[in-house]
Design a protein around this motif. Structure first.
Motif, PDB file in Angstrom:
ATOM      1  N   GLY A 148       0.792  -1.234   0.000  1.00  0.00           N
ATOM      2  CA  GLY A 148       0.000   0.000   0.000  1.00  0.00           C
ATOM      3  C   GLY A 148       0.818   1.275   0.000  1.00  0.00           C
ATOM      4  N   THR A 149       2.146   1.168   0.087  1.00  0.00           N
ATOM      5  CA  THR A 149       2.939   2.396   0.139  1.00  0.00           C
ATOM      6  C   THR A 149       3.518   2.775  -1.210  1.00  0.00           C
ATOM      7  OG1 THR A 149       4.972   1.216   0.643  1.00  0.00           O
ATOM      8  CG2 THR A 149       3.650   1.935   2.517  1.00  0.00           C
ATOM      9  N   ILE A 150       3.591   1.812  -2.123  1.00  0.00           N
ATOM     10  CA  ILE A 150       4.187   2.108  -3.426  1.00  0.00           C
ATOM     11  C   ILE A 150       3.076   2.503  -4.396  1.00  0.00           C
ATOM     12  CG2 ILE A 150       5.518   1.188  -5.350  1.00  0.00           C
ATOM     13  CD1 ILE A 150       7.251   1.422  -2.972  1.00  0.00           C
ATOM     14  N   CYS A 151       3.191   3.713  -4.949  1.00  0.00           N
ATOM     15  CA  CYS A 151       2.184   4.202  -5.886  1.00  0.00           C
ATOM     16  C   CYS A 151       2.463   3.647  -7.282  1.00  0.00           C
ATOM     17  CB  CYS A 151       2.204   5.734  -5.911  1.00  0.00           C
ATOM     18  SG  CYS A 151       1.364   6.450  -7.321  1.00  0.00           S
ATOM     19  N   ASN A 177      -0.541   0.916  -4.273  1.00  0.00           N
ATOM     20  CA  ASN A 177      -1.488   2.017  -4.166  1.00  0.00           C
ATOM     21  C   ASN A 177      -1.768   2.463  -5.604  1.00  0.00           C
ATOM     22  OD1 ASN A 177      -3.009   4.204  -3.405  1.00  0.00           O
ATOM     23  ND2 ASN A 177      -1.277   5.441  -2.683  1.00  0.00           N
ATOM     24  N   VAL A 178      -2.724   1.791  -6.246  1.00  0.00           N
ATOM     25  CA  VAL A 178      -3.021   2.075  -7.655  1.00  0.00           C
ATOM     26  C   VAL A 178      -3.723   3.426  -7.742  1.00  0.00           C
ATOM     27  CG1 VAL A 178      -4.310   1.359  -9.681  1.00  0.00           C
ATOM     28  CG2 VAL A 178      -3.176  -0.347  -8.272  1.00  0.00           C
ATOM     29  N   THR A 179      -3.125   4.369  -8.466  1.00  0.00           N
ATOM     30  CA  THR A 179      -3.633   5.735  -8.481  1.00  0.00           C
ATOM     31  C   THR A 179      -3.919   6.187  -9.910  1.00  0.00           C
ATOM     32  OG1 THR A 179      -2.250   6.183  -6.549  1.00  0.00           O
ATOM     33  CG2 THR A 179      -3.163   8.071  -7.691  1.00  0.00           C
ATOM     34  N   PRO A 180      -5.161   6.558 -10.185  1.00  0.00           N
ATOM     35  CA  PRO A 180      -5.480   7.062 -11.526  1.00  0.00           C
ATOM     36  C   PRO A 180      -5.170   8.548 -11.650  1.00  0.00           C
ATOM     37  CG  PRO A 180      -7.494   6.782 -10.243  1.00  0.00           C
ATOM     38  CD  PRO A 180      -6.343   6.464  -9.326  1.00  0.00           C
ATOM     39  N   PHE A 181      -4.556   8.945 -12.740  1.00  0.00           N
ATOM     40  CA  PHE A 181      -4.291  10.352 -13.016  1.00  0.00           C
ATOM     41  C   PHE A 181      -5.151  10.802 -14.185  1.00  0.00           C
ATOM     42  CE2 PHE A 181      -0.744   9.037 -10.561  1.00  0.00           C
ATOM     43  CZ  PHE A 181      -0.341  10.158  -9.866  1.00  0.00           C
ATOM     44  N   ASP A 190       3.795  13.741 -12.045  1.00  0.00           N
ATOM     45  CA  ASP A 190       3.911  13.297 -10.664  1.00  0.00           C
ATOM     46  C   ASP A 190       4.976  12.225 -10.484  1.00  0.00           C
ATOM     47  OD1 ASP A 190       2.077  15.146 -10.031  1.00  0.00           O
ATOM     48  OD2 ASP A 190       0.826  13.857  -8.810  1.00  0.00           O
ATOM     49  N   GLY A 193       8.079  14.327 -10.591  1.00  0.00           N
ATOM     50  CA  GLY A 193       8.156  15.124  -9.376  1.00  0.00           C
ATOM     51  C   GLY A 193       8.400  14.277  -8.140  1.00  0.00           C
ATOM     52  N   ARG A 195       6.377  12.124  -6.689  1.00  0.00           N
ATOM     53  CA  ARG A 195       5.240  11.893  -5.817  1.00  0.00           C
ATOM     54  C   ARG A 195       4.590  10.540  -6.047  1.00  0.00           C
ATOM     55  NH1 ARG A 195       5.359  17.251  -6.957  1.00  0.00           N
ATOM     56  NH2 ARG A 195       4.456  16.825  -8.969  1.00  0.00           N
ATOM     57  N   CYS A 196       4.832   9.958  -7.224  1.00  0.00           N
ATOM     58  CA  CYS A 196       4.312   8.622  -7.498  1.00  0.00           C
ATOM     59  C   CYS A 196       5.510   7.767  -7.927  1.00  0.00           C
ATOM     60  CB  CYS A 196       3.247   8.669  -8.596  1.00  0.00           C
ATOM     61  SG  CYS A 196       2.486   7.076  -8.923  1.00  0.00           S
TER      62      CYS A 196
END
Lengths: 322, 499
Positions: A148-151, A177-181, A190, A193, A195-196
């Motif tokens: 859960g910590t790795i995006c 941590n699956v994150t949609p952009f 990101d 930068g 952040r992901c």
């Protein structure tokens, strides 16, 4: 009422002449609308525009490109589904159509006939160049060590990168941590930068920042056709041969079901000629795009195979809508 | 030096200058037509650029871009209807100046401000692009949320004296912006979601139709009501002085610099957008401008209120090119099209472009400079021409504005009759809503700002919390956010202290 009486025969006449016109494809009075279901300048738009420009040399009808973005390609798809099936509207279809249809956002491929299969833009999983993660195995290890910590970012849940990121996550029991952009450009910002941690990119997106990214793995079966990325391993070489994920974004041309055969054949033939042009072939070579050209029944069969392959992944990801 | 000369050679051709002039005129005209945006203008000319040399094509597209940004001020000043979101903050003072018989002065000032803002931001782009690009990467979801929240604070200033109504309108705007679909899952977020999900309602309320409705159509309806009441023609507009005096311009050096700074910075941050920049610049000008005898305050028809947003929106163009050219990341829809134009030509932006093809980079910079000059020249030529529009009788002007507004909304979606029809309905509905709101003296600008900031607030809040693995306090850990809050607090306190 008098002028209405006069108008009625004229209307009848006009109505009677309509089917006759539809028979003759192409009618040079009409315009062929190419609907790109994404905003101008995006990956899909940039990949098909040179082809459409070339297409103008091979069709008698005038052509206009209509960018209708929104709802993860569903808005543009629905727009085509609501136009007459007369062969004057084609959709730039592909894996995004499969994803949008399976998520219940449009009737999509169930109402469309694929008439041209074009090409693939491969997906690459990449991290920042100075990241501690040096391989796909490192990435999985890092995520397993602290779930859960790795995006793991994608360019939007509606598209193929969204499905790919979920498929990878599910294969390892949801450790990311699956994150949609909102689109590939924001994902890129990101990851650059810091952040992901990692993102699933189209190959063409990596091209602009070759020194800033460290590509870990290419998701297609074969390695990249580009010199700069040809040393990136595929999933099998990286040791993940059991992983079944969409390998890239596929693009095709589709028309509404019920479009006359004459129109389909004429459009497919024109696309074939445009595709073979030196300018489009060199464009694909520069971008490292993988060619899978086919027309009509072959294009439909190719697409159907993709749909079959997608279904279990989309179902497993919980995105499938009945 | 050789690179620079090679760049000059690419731009200083008759062909290039011709396309720049053409692009500039087209941009100004498109920008001035309600609802037609810079993005559409650039997308429209994109196929033409395929047939031109890369530098020429880019210069042409840039001239359409800068022209459309500047052209939007023309209807904003003359009719109170912004041509596109770039002129949102110009309406208030610009239209007030027109009503006071200073249409020429407002248009002339807008032209000067556009040139100064554009050229200064171009200089920033040329001198600092690689450094600024690295800096903009520091702005993530957390920081963008803070910028949007900062934007909400401007509502207080836009409320035209009634704070409660301003806040209510801002909140209504945010609520309307949430309609449509969930930005992360694409799930329908609508009443009667099951039935409406596969209809155009899924797209929610888009900015351009809302803008046309709330400003264009409601203005036409207001004029209509006025026509019925007075039955007289508009007083003939005097053009008056076109240029502010040199001394007056010099007295505004701070407004120019601050607005350019705000525009360049916000433009350089991917996804922040010109609409926020113009409001911020206008608000800064309101705060910093001292009262001058015989001139109204900023917000009631003062020249600073036109200069600030017009300098800022053209500064955004230079700023927006920073991440595109140095990182290959487009910050908004226009620069995405520009990036597409480069990629199609086989030019890959990014550090490699600066390392390998400096002549092209110089050519793009020079092309941008030439585009700004062309924009200024054509705007000045128009300054004495455009106000003639005000001599057109209202009974003729209103239908024209209404028709153009409909064309604008329709054109947003090209040949997509369903979505275009839906957008037209949104524009008409919001036009009627806007008419009643304005008659009841509710301010419209906060509503539009809410519509713009709503998605920015939501997307960035959710993304920031997601990236922080569910920690809602993530906003307190960002030094940039804390710095922004501190500067805001200081600025507010300083303003209070002076009073």
């Amino acid at each position: 009422m008098k002028y209405l009486d006069a108008l009625a025969p004229a209307l009848l006449l006009a109505a009677a002449s309509l089917p006759a016109q539809a028979q003759e494809w192409p009618n040079e009075e009409l315009v062929l609308t190419v609907v790109v279901p994404y905003a101008a300048g995006g990956g899909t738009d940039s990949a098909v525009r040179p082809l459409i420009e070339e297409l103008r040399n091979h069709l008698a009808v005038r052509i206009q490109i209509s960018n209708i973005g929104g709802a993860g390609s569903a808005a543009g798809t629905n727009e085509v589904l609501n136009m007459p099936a007369d062969g004057y509207a084609v959709l730039v279809s592909g894996t995004h159509t499969i994803a949008a249809t399976m998520q219940g956002l449009t009737d999509g491929y169930r109402e469309l006939d694929q008439i041209v299969a074009l090409n693939w833009d491969p997906f690459i999983v990449a991290v920042l160049a100075d990241s501690k993660i040096e391989s796909m195995a490192d990435l999985i290890d890092a995520a397993q060590a602290a779930p859960g910590t790795i995006c793991l970012g994608n360019a939007g849940m509606g598209g193929a990168t969204g499905v790919a990121s979920i498929a990878i996550d599910l294969a390892f029991d949801g450790i990311f941590n699956v994150t949609p952009f909102d689109g590939g450009q924001n994902l890129r910002t990101d990851v650059l930068g810091g952040r992901c941690d990692a993102g699933i990119f189209s190959q063409s997106e990596i091209l602009t920042n070759p020194d800033d990214f460290r590509p870990l793995v290419i998701l297609t079966e074969d390695r990249s056709l580009l010199d700069g990325l040809s040393d990136v391993p595929n999933l099998v070489e990286a040791g993940f041969d059991a992983l079944d994920v969409p390998g890239g974004s596929f693009r095709s041309i589709a028309v509404r079901q019920g479009t006359p055969d004459a129109a389909r054949e004429a459009i497919a033939a024109a696309f074939a000629a445009a595709y073979d042009s030196a300018s489009y072939q060199s464009f694909m070579a520069e971008q490292g795009i993988i060619s899978t050209f086919a027309t009509l029944e072959d294009a439909q069969a190719y697409f159907d195979d993709l749909v079959t392959g997608y279904e279990p992944i989309v179902r497993a990801s919980g995105l499938y809508a009945q | 030096m050789d690179d620079l000369l090679a760049g000059v050679a690419m731009i200083a051709t008759f062909e290039t200058l011709f396309w720049i002039a053409l692009g500039s005129i087209l941009g100004i005209v498109l920008g001035a037509l309600p609802g037609l945006t810079a993005t559409m203008g650039v997308a429209l000319m994109l196929p033409v650029s395929f047939y031109l040399p890369t530098a020429t094509g880019m210069a042409m597209l840039l001239s359409v871009y800068t022209g459309a940004v500047a052209g939007a001020s023309i209807p904003a000043i003359l009719l109170g209807i912004p041509g596109n979101p770039n002129a949102l903050a110009t309406v208030r003072d610009g239209h007030a100046m027109t009503r006071a018989g200073q249409a020429g002065l407002a248009l002339g000032s807008a032209a000067v401000a556009s040139l100064v803002g554009g050229v200064l931001s171009l200089m920033v782009l040329i001198l600092f692009a690689p450094y600024l690009a690295a800096a903009t990467l520091a702005f993530g979801a957390t920081e963008k949320f803070a910028i949007a929240a900062l934007g909400l604070l401007i509502i207080a200033a836009m409320s035209e004296g009634n704070l409660l109504r301003g806040i209510a309108m801002g909140a209504l705007g945010v609520c309307l912006s949430l309609l449509g679909s969930d930005p992360f899952t694409n799930a329908a977020r609508l009443p009667f979601a099951d039935t409406l999900a596969s209809t155009p309602f899924h797209n929610g309320i888009e900015l351009i139709p809302a803008l046309i409705g709330l400003f264009g159509i409601s203005q036409a309806l207001l004029d209509l009501a006025r026509l019925r009441n007075t039955a007289g023609a508009e007083p003939v507009a005097r053009i008056g002085n076109v240029f502010p005096s040199w001394a007056r311009l010099r007295s505004m050096w701070r407004v120019f610099l601050e607005s350019t700074g705000i525009g360049t910075l916000i433009g350089a941050i991917p996804g922040a957008g010109a609409s926020v920049a113009v409001f911020l610049a206008h608000e800064r000008a309101r705060k910093t401008s001292r009262p001058v005898d015989g001139e109204p305050a900023v917000g009631e028809g003062r020249i600073e209120g036109v200069i600030a947003p017009e300098a800022a929106n053209n500064a955004v163009t230079g700023g927006a090119l920073i991440p595109v050219l140095s990182l290959g990341i487009p910050g908004d829809a226009v620069t995405a099209v520009l990036l597409g134009a480069l990629m199609i030509k086989g030019v890959v932006p990014g550090a490699a472009l600066f390392a390998n093809d400096m002549p092209l980079v110089y050519a793009i910079f020079l092309g941008m400079g030439a585009a700004l000059m062309a924009m200024f020249v054509f705007q000045l030529l128009g300054v004495r021409l455009f106000p003639l529009l005000l001599r057109v009788p209202l009974s003729f002007l209103i239908p024209c504005v209404l028709i153009l507004s409909c064309v604008g909304t329709f054109a947003v979606d090209g040949q997509a009759p369903i979505k275009a029809g839906y957008n037209m309905a949104v524009a008409l509905a919001l036009g009627v809503v806007g008419y009643w709101l304005r008659r009841a003296e509710y301010p419209i600008a906060p509503l539009v700002l809410g519509l713009i900031l709503g998605p920015m607030l939501e997307d960035n809040y959710r993304l920031a919390v997601k990236l922080a693995q569910g920690d809602h306090l993530v906003f307190l850990y960002s030094p940039i956010v804390l710095g922004m809050v501190a500067v805001m607090a200081l600025a507010t306190l300083a303003a209070r202290g002076r009073r």
